[in-house]
Design a protein around this motif. Structure first.
Motif, PDB file in Angstrom:
ATOM      1  N   GLY A 144     -89.131 -52.379 -38.141  1.00  0.00           N
ATOM      2  CA  GLY A 144     -89.452 -53.544 -37.332  1.00  0.00           C
ATOM      3  C   GLY A 144     -90.246 -53.214 -36.090  1.00  0.00           C
ATOM      4  N   GLN A 145     -90.173 -51.970 -35.649  1.00  0.00           N
ATOM      5  CA  GLN A 145     -90.924 -51.546 -34.460  1.00  0.00           C
ATOM      6  C   GLN A 145     -92.296 -50.990 -34.814  1.00  0.00           C
ATOM      7  OE1 GLN A 145     -87.973 -48.706 -33.170  1.00  0.00           O
ATOM      8  NE2 GLN A 145     -87.285 -50.031 -31.498  1.00  0.00           N
ATOM      9  N   THR A 146     -92.384 -50.310 -35.960  1.00  0.00           N
ATOM     10  CA  THR A 146     -93.601 -49.578 -36.300  1.00  0.00           C
ATOM     11  C   THR A 146     -94.416 -50.209 -37.418  1.00  0.00           C
ATOM     12  OG1 THR A 146     -92.497 -48.182 -37.956  1.00  0.00           O
ATOM     13  CG2 THR A 146     -92.439 -47.426 -35.659  1.00  0.00           C
ATOM     14  N   GLY A 147     -93.772 -50.986 -38.279  1.00  0.00           N
ATOM     15  CA  GLY A 147     -94.455 -51.533 -39.455  1.00  0.00           C
ATOM     16  C   GLY A 147     -94.689 -50.493 -40.531  1.00  0.00           C
ATOM     17  N   VAL A 148     -94.104 -49.304 -40.348  1.00  0.00           N
ATOM     18  CA  VAL A 148     -94.286 -48.199 -41.288  1.00  0.00           C
ATOM     19  C   VAL A 148     -92.910 -47.695 -41.711  1.00  0.00           C
ATOM     20  CG1 VAL A 148     -95.334 -45.940 -41.678  1.00  0.00           C
ATOM     21  CG2 VAL A 148     -96.380 -47.533 -40.044  1.00  0.00           C
ATOM     22  N   GLU A 149     -92.720 -47.494 -43.009  1.00  0.00           N
ATOM     23  CA  GLU A 149     -91.456 -46.937 -43.493  1.00  0.00           C
ATOM     24  C   GLU A 149     -91.251 -45.536 -42.902  1.00  0.00           C
ATOM     25  OE1 GLU A 149     -88.967 -47.977 -45.205  1.00  0.00           O
ATOM     26  OE2 GLU A 149     -89.617 -49.734 -46.356  1.00  0.00           O
ATOM     27  N   THR A 150     -90.020 -45.256 -42.512  1.00  0.00           N
ATOM     28  CA  THR A 150     -89.698 -43.965 -41.904  1.00  0.00           C
ATOM     29  C   THR A 150     -90.093 -42.804 -42.800  1.00  0.00           C
ATOM     30  OG1 THR A 150     -87.854 -44.940 -40.669  1.00  0.00           O
ATOM     31  CG2 THR A 150     -87.837 -42.552 -40.956  1.00  0.00           C
ATOM     32  N   VAL A 151     -89.854 -42.919 -44.096  1.00  0.00           N
ATOM     33  CA  VAL A 151     -90.173 -41.825 -45.007  1.00  0.00           C
ATOM     34  C   VAL A 151     -91.676 -41.554 -45.023  1.00  0.00           C
ATOM     35  CG1 VAL A 151     -90.405 -43.256 -47.093  1.00  0.00           C
ATOM     36  CG2 VAL A 151     -89.695 -40.856 -47.296  1.00  0.00           C
ATOM     37  N   GLU A 152     -92.490 -42.585 -44.827  1.00  0.00           N
ATOM     38  CA  GLU A 152     -93.940 -42.396 -44.790  1.00  0.00           C
ATOM     39  C   GLU A 152     -94.356 -41.619 -43.539  1.00  0.00           C
ATOM     40  OE1 GLU A 152     -95.066 -46.526 -47.188  1.00  0.00           O
ATOM     41  OE2 GLU A 152     -95.129 -46.471 -45.007  1.00  0.00           O
ATOM     42  N   ILE A 153     -93.739 -41.945 -42.414  1.00  0.00           N
ATOM     43  CA  ILE A 153     -94.009 -41.210 -41.176  1.00  0.00           C
ATOM     44  C   ILE A 153     -93.602 -39.754 -41.326  1.00  0.00           C
ATOM     45  CG2 ILE A 153     -93.384 -40.989 -38.742  1.00  0.00           C
ATOM     46  CD1 ILE A 153     -92.959 -44.027 -38.696  1.00  0.00           C
ATOM     47  N   LEU A 154     -92.426 -39.526 -41.895  1.00  0.00           N
ATOM     48  CA  LEU A 154     -91.921 -38.164 -42.033  1.00  0.00           C
ATOM     49  C   LEU A 154     -92.781 -37.331 -42.970  1.00  0.00           C
ATOM     50  CD1 LEU A 154     -88.067 -38.808 -42.146  1.00  0.00           C
ATOM     51  CD2 LEU A 154     -89.459 -38.042 -40.213  1.00  0.00           C
ATOM     52  N   ARG A 155     -93.261 -37.930 -44.041  1.00  0.00           N
ATOM     53  CA  ARG A 155     -94.134 -37.185 -44.954  1.00  0.00           C
ATOM     54  C   ARG A 155     -95.398 -36.708 -44.238  1.00  0.00           C
ATOM     55  NH1 ARG A 155     -92.660 -40.710 -49.782  1.00  0.00           N
ATOM     56  NH2 ARG A 155     -94.283 -42.139 -49.083  1.00  0.00           N
ATOM     57  N   GLY A 156     -95.953 -37.564 -43.388  1.00  0.00           N
ATOM     58  CA  GLY A 156     -97.145 -37.188 -42.650  1.00  0.00           C
ATOM     59  C   GLY A 156     -96.884 -36.055 -41.666  1.00  0.00           C
ATOM     60  N   VAL A 157     -95.765 -36.124 -40.950  1.00  0.00           N
ATOM     61  CA  VAL A 157     -95.440 -35.081 -39.973  1.00  0.00           C
ATOM     62  C   VAL A 157     -95.099 -33.773 -40.678  1.00  0.00           C
ATOM     63  CG1 VAL A 157     -93.896 -34.423 -38.091  1.00  0.00           C
ATOM     64  CG2 VAL A 157     -94.640 -36.794 -38.310  1.00  0.00           C
ATOM     65  N   ILE A 158     -94.405 -33.851 -41.798  1.00  0.00           N
ATOM     66  CA  ILE A 158     -94.088 -32.644 -42.565  1.00  0.00           C
ATOM     67  C   ILE A 158     -95.368 -31.947 -43.021  1.00  0.00           C
ATOM     68  CG2 ILE A 158     -93.135 -31.842 -44.774  1.00  0.00           C
ATOM     69  CD1 ILE A 158     -90.929 -34.013 -44.360  1.00  0.00           C
ATOM     70  N   SER A 159     -96.329 -32.728 -43.475  1.00  0.00           N
ATOM     71  CA  SER A 159     -97.599 -32.161 -43.916  1.00  0.00           C
ATOM     72  C   SER A 159     -98.330 -31.488 -42.763  1.00  0.00           C
ATOM     73  CB  SER A 159     -98.473 -33.259 -44.531  1.00  0.00           C
ATOM     74  OG  SER A 159     -99.739 -32.760 -44.885  1.00  0.00           O
ATOM     75  N   ALA A 160     -98.333 -32.136 -41.596  1.00  0.00           N
ATOM     76  CA  ALA A 160     -99.058 -31.607 -40.440  1.00  0.00           C
ATOM     77  C   ALA A 160     -98.386 -30.377 -39.845  1.00  0.00           C
ATOM     78  CB  ALA A 160     -99.197 -32.687 -39.374  1.00  0.00           C
ATOM     79  N   SER A 161     -97.046 -30.359 -39.851  1.00  0.00           N
ATOM     80  CA  SER A 161     -96.306 -29.266 -39.214  1.00  0.00           C
ATOM     81  C   SER A 161     -95.949 -28.148 -40.178  1.00  0.00           C
ATOM     82  CB  SER A 161     -95.019 -29.806 -38.580  1.00  0.00           C
ATOM     83  OG  SER A 161     -94.131 -30.299 -39.585  1.00  0.00           O
ATOM     84  N   ASN A 162     -96.145 -28.398 -41.480  1.00  0.00           N
ATOM     85  CA  ASN A 162     -95.776 -27.428 -42.514  1.00  0.00           C
ATOM     86  C   ASN A 162     -94.286 -27.073 -42.441  1.00  0.00           C
ATOM     87  OD1 ASN A 162     -96.489 -25.871 -44.770  1.00  0.00           O
ATOM     88  ND2 ASN A 162     -96.716 -24.014 -43.535  1.00  0.00           N
ATOM     89  N   ALA A 163     -93.469 -28.047 -42.105  1.00  0.00           N
ATOM     90  CA  ALA A 163     -92.020 -27.832 -42.001  1.00  0.00           C
ATOM     91  C   ALA A 163     -91.442 -27.423 -43.347  1.00  0.00           C
ATOM     92  CB  ALA A 163     -91.337 -29.099 -41.500  1.00  0.00           C
ATOM     93  N   SER A 164     -90.420 -26.585 -43.288  1.00  0.00           N
ATOM     94  CA  SER A 164     -89.764 -26.125 -44.521  1.00  0.00           C
ATOM     95  C   SER A 164     -88.383 -26.735 -44.711  1.00  0.00           C
ATOM     96  CB  SER A 164     -89.649 -24.599 -44.519  1.00  0.00           C
ATOM     97  OG  SER A 164     -88.944 -24.145 -43.375  1.00  0.00           O
ATOM     98  N   CYS A 165     -87.884 -27.452 -43.679  1.00  0.00           N
ATOM     99  CA  CYS A 165     -86.585 -28.123 -43.788  1.00  0.00           C
ATOM    100  C   CYS A 165     -86.574 -29.301 -42.827  1.00  0.00           C
ATOM    101  CB  CYS A 165     -85.447 -27.154 -43.457  1.00  0.00           C
ATOM    102  SG  CYS A 165     -83.782 -27.875 -43.619  1.00  0.00           S
ATOM    103  N   LEU A 166     -86.080 -30.439 -43.300  1.00  0.00           N
ATOM    104  CA  LEU A 166     -85.974 -31.650 -42.493  1.00  0.00           C
ATOM    105  C   LEU A 166     -84.509 -31.907 -42.161  1.00  0.00           C
ATOM    106  CD1 LEU A 166     -87.046 -34.364 -41.303  1.00  0.00           C
ATOM    107  CD2 LEU A 166     -86.804 -35.320 -43.616  1.00  0.00           C
ATOM    108  N   ILE A 167     -84.224 -32.105 -40.883  1.00  0.00           N
ATOM    109  CA  ILE A 167     -82.884 -32.488 -40.437  1.00  0.00           C
ATOM    110  C   ILE A 167     -82.967 -33.907 -39.902  1.00  0.00           C
ATOM    111  CG2 ILE A 167     -80.961 -31.986 -38.889  1.00  0.00           C
ATOM    112  CD1 ILE A 167     -81.966 -29.089 -38.752  1.00  0.00           C
ATOM    113  N   VAL A 168     -82.219 -34.827 -40.499  1.00  0.00           N
ATOM    114  CA  VAL A 168     -82.227 -36.212 -40.029  1.00  0.00           C
ATOM    115  C   VAL A 168     -80.852 -36.553 -39.458  1.00  0.00           C
ATOM    116  CG1 VAL A 168     -84.042 -37.012 -41.579  1.00  0.00           C
ATOM    117  CG2 VAL A 168     -81.684 -37.077 -42.360  1.00  0.00           C
ATOM    118  N   ILE A 169     -80.863 -37.256 -38.335  1.00  0.00           N
ATOM    119  CA  ILE A 169     -79.623 -37.693 -37.692  1.00  0.00           C
ATOM    120  C   ILE A 169     -79.641 -39.197 -37.623  1.00  0.00           C
ATOM    121  CG2 ILE A 169     -78.228 -37.653 -35.598  1.00  0.00           C
ATOM    122  CD1 ILE A 169     -80.647 -34.838 -36.165  1.00  0.00           C
TER     123      ILE A 169
END
Length: 278
Positions: A144-169
């Motif tokens: 409701g704040q971003t108009g973008v699904e959270t998983v879509e945002i996370l996929r983009g950041v994971i790609s940019a940061s080359n993260a190997s593990c995601l921790i969600v709280i």
């Protein structure tokens, strides 16, 4: 139990057929650790949770328990380590809406996580922090704040940061009032934001983001239908109930979880030094 719940330990107690579901509990001082492993599709269907490992840590009362939480932090660190397979480039995501107190746990934790990916090797050497692992932090907000699904945002950041593990709280929902502020759940099966309050968003899991996911949360609300019963049309009331001391709960829970996550992602850095920086 008729209310919604994000807690595997509650869902398990509500089913008769436990085939494909293994459960073990142990005491650690005043804490109780219950590990539930969902090992088959049959078990997943019965409990209503994806296959994976769910660790529920029960503390007598996070709301009112005074003193040191270091024992709880140590257990969170230990259980995350068992689920992480020694990753060294983490993305920590604090899910939820910081403007709604029961849903503010994720953002509150995220703001206390030490981000290190941007720190150069030169600065690390000059400050004696050569062993720091790369950590990125994000507060993706809600749809409701971003108009973008959270998983879509996370996929983009994971790609940019080359993260190997995601921790969600995230904040969780419970079906029993006694669980509010008394349980921390950790799992490796991912998370569906908003599922506990009937606002299911797209799943965040290894299947959808491409890297292992560790989800950590504390139950902060109940379905109001547990108390008010059904509406005239036979539907549950579209409301939730949260503790009167929810501000205290969010503050204490976010402090414990952020300390534990900071120490977990930086195992080679002295705890006191690490927490003094944050």
């Amino acid at each position: 139990m008729t209310g919604r719940s994000d807690l595997a330990v509650e869902l398990k107690d509500n089913i008769k057929d436990t085939q494909g579901i293994n459960c073990q509990s142990e005491k650690s001082g005043i804490l109780t650790v219950t590990r539930i492993k969902v090992t088959s599709q049959q078990g997943s269907a019965a409990i209503g949770k994806p296959q994976g490992t769910y660790v529920n840590i029960d503390i007598p009362d996070l709301l009112y328990h005074g003193g040191d939480y270091i024992d709880l932090e140590k257990i969170i660190i230990r259980e995350c380590s068992r689920l992480s397979n020694n990753k060294d480039n983490f993305l920590v995501a604090g899910l939820g809406n910081r403007n709604i107190t029961p849903d503010a746990l994720g953002p509150k934790v995220a703001e206390r996580i030490l981000a290190t990916r941007h720190i150069t090797e030169y600065i690390r050497k000059q400050t004696g922090l050569e062993k720091l692992k790369n950590v990125s932090v994000i507060q993706p907000g809600v749809l409701g704040q971003t108009g973008v699904e959270t998983v879509e945002i996370l996929r983009g950041v994971i790609s940019a940061s080359n993260a190997s593990c995601l921790i969600v709280i995230d904040s969780f929902a419970a079906a029993e009032a006694k669980r509010l502020g008394t349980t921390v759940q950790i799992c490796n099966s991912g998370i569906s934001p908003g599922s506990g309050v009937g606002n299911n968003r797209k799943e965040i899991s290894e299947k959808t983001v491409g890297i292992p996911v560790i989800a950590i949360g504390v139950p902060t609300c109940l379905d109001a239908a547990l108390f008010s019963g059904s509406s005239q049309k036979g539907k549950k009331a579209p409301m939730i109930v949260t503790p009167r001391e929810i501000d205290l709960l969010i503050d204490r829970a976010s402090n414990v979880i952020s300390n534990a996550v900071n120490c977990f992602v930086q195992p080679d850095t002295d705890r006191n030094l690490l927490l003094s920086i944050v």
